[in-house]
Motif scaffolding. Structure first.
Motif: not given
Length: 129
Positions: A18-19, A48-49, A71-72, A86-87
């Protein structure tokens, strides 16, 4: 008036992606921190980030151990929008995800919610097994 609006939440099976997007208005992100937090039912909100947007194209990121490598967090300065890719999602990633923004560059704990004063309303993500 600062507004943060999240979008992109939804339901996905484990292993999917999801992005999330966080569109900011009335806010200048330069030399400030923006972050993603999440809160699962019955649990405390956790960072989370985060991303710090410096001068020019400089930035730095911080991730919780639970999402590192999966996650990036990224930015689009032209759109004043931040993203969370989110992968390899897991059922334990199910939560309401919130976008947050700081008022200054003086953030020492980028994944601690007390460092942020602006918050979005959240977007729900559900990961099924």
């Amino acid at each position: 008036q600062v507004q943060l609006v999240e979008s992109g939440g939804g339901s996905v099976q484990a292993g999917g992606s999801l992005r999330l997007s966080c569109a900011a208005s009335g806010y200048t992100a330069r030399r400030k921190y923006m972050a993603w937090f999440r809160q699962a039912p019955g649990k405390e909100r956790e960072g989370v980030a985060s991303i710090y947007i410096g001068d020019g194209d400089t930035y730095s990121t911080t991730y919780a151990d639970s999402v590192k490598g999966r996650f990036t967090i990224s930015q689009d300065n032209a759109k004043n929008t931040r993203y969370l890719q989110m992968n390899s999602l897991k059922p334990e990633d199910t939560a309401t995800y919130y976008c947050a923004a700081s008022s200054t560059q003086w953030v020492t704990r980028p994944l601690v919610q007390d460092e942020y004063i602006y918050w979005g309303r959240g977007t729900q993500d559900t990961v099924s097994s």
